[in-house]
Design an enzyme around this catalytic site. Structure first.
Site, PDB file in Angstrom:
ATOM      1  N   CYS A  41       0.812  -1.190  -0.017  1.00  0.00           N
ATOM      2  CA  CYS A  41       0.035   0.182   0.077  1.00  0.00           C
ATOM      3  C   CYS A  41       0.695   1.350   0.026  1.00  0.00           C
ATOM      4  CB  CYS A  41      -0.979  -0.028   1.232  1.00  0.00           C
ATOM      5  SG  CYS A  41      -2.021   1.455   1.411  1.00  0.00           S
ATOM      6  N   ASP A  43       0.088   3.771   1.535  1.00  0.00           N
ATOM      7  CA  ASP A  43       0.381   4.596   3.003  1.00  0.00           C
ATOM      8  C   ASP A  43       1.806   4.573   3.670  1.00  0.00           C
ATOM      9  OD1 ASP A  43       0.191   4.466   5.913  1.00  0.00           O
ATOM     10  OD2 ASP A  43      -1.899   3.803   5.699  1.00  0.00           O
ATOM     11  N   ARG A  45       2.967   4.974   6.519  1.00  0.00           N
ATOM     12  CA  ARG A  45       3.427   4.251   7.543  1.00  0.00           C
ATOM     13  C   ARG A  45       3.883   2.749   7.242  1.00  0.00           C
ATOM     14  NH1 ARG A  45      -2.220   4.170  10.697  1.00  0.00           N
ATOM     15  NH2 ARG A  45      -2.849   3.788   8.093  1.00  0.00           N
ATOM     16  N   HIS A  97      -2.112  -3.925   5.227  1.00  0.00           N
ATOM     17  CA  HIS A  97      -1.778  -3.534   6.462  1.00  0.00           C
ATOM     18  C   HIS A  97      -3.249  -3.091   7.143  1.00  0.00           C
ATOM     19  CE1 HIS A  97      -2.331   1.100   5.841  1.00  0.00           C
ATOM     20  NE2 HIS A  97      -2.404   0.522   4.601  1.00  0.00           N
ATOM     21  N   CYS A 100      -6.015   0.163   6.977  1.00  0.00           N
ATOM     22  CA  CYS A 100      -5.867   0.517   5.597  1.00  0.00           C
ATOM     23  C   CYS A 100      -6.965   1.569   5.100  1.00  0.00           C
ATOM     24  CB  CYS A 100      -5.767  -0.409   4.631  1.00  0.00           C
ATOM     25  SG  CYS A 100      -5.453  -0.007   2.774  1.00  0.00           S
TER      26      CYS A 100
END
Ligand code: CO
Length: 208
Positions: A41, A43, A45, A97, A100
């Site tokens: 992803c 993302d 993080r 994750h 998400c």
């Protein structure tokens, strides 16, 4: 993070690398032969290399919203084609994750404009597994499970491609499904049944 500090950080990083190995960038400049293709992803993080403890040159990376692998996505298809046929990676990983935002958005009954066609693929995962998901009362647990099932279905999408089928047959390439837990930092192997999935979907998706 202050954007101005980035170039300063970069200088420090170069110095650190050269301190441990004076030929570090000479080696890096010679080319890459990663054994893993990681699809994750976007993302911020879920940093692909850092959570795996991987160094530059070790992992070929593709990231998009909600770690999707869709057959009409020319970008993702090109990444897989190059990684599997030219770099000859041994493993392809789909890493989702918990927490998400893409999966969360797909669970909402809301018009999200240009994101609709992308998120529809996650809604399709929900529809495929509606019985299991609707039986989960706890909303957070249902959300976590959809994240896991989405990883599994993207692995299935990978196995539907001719590149993956051929590489599995010829040199034993494997597909893995993982989830990163942003609350604990733990990487979890979903242990998807690669061969079972392959056998099942080959009844319909065999390409040669
Ligand atoms: Co995400």
């Amino acid at each position: 993070m202050d954007i101005k500090s980035i170039f300063e950080n970069n200088k420090n990083w170069i110095a650190e690398k050269l301190e441990t190995s004076p030929t570090y960038f000479d080696n890096l400049g010679e080319g890459q032969s990663p054994e893993i293709l990681y699809i994750g992803c976007s993302d911020s993080r879920v940093t692909a290399e850092e959570l795996m403890g991987a160094n530059p040159g070790e992992v070929f990376v593709h990231r998009n919203i909600a770690n999707m692998f869709i057959s009409i996505d020319l970008n993702a298809m090109s990444v897989v084609n190059y990684a599997v046929n030219y770099l000859e990676v041994k493993h392809v990983v789909v890493c989702g994750h918990y927490g998400c935002g893409g999966v969360k958005a797909a669970m909402m009954s809301k018009d999200l404009g240009i994101l609709n066609p992308w998120l529809r693929n996650i809604r399709d995962v929900y529809r495929l597994h509606m019985e299991e998901l609707n039986a989960i009362q706890d909303e957070e647990k249902k959300y976590d499970r959809l994240i896991e099932l989405n990883v599994q279905e993207q692995c299935v999408n990978l196995i539907k491609t001719a590149d993956i089928q051929k590489a599995f047959r010829e040199r034993g390439l494997l597909v893995h499904g993982w989830v990163f837990d942003v609350h604990t930092g733990r990487l979890i192997d979903l242990k998807i049944d690669f061969k079972g999935i392959l056998e099942h979907i080959m009844k319909i998706y065999r390409l040669d």
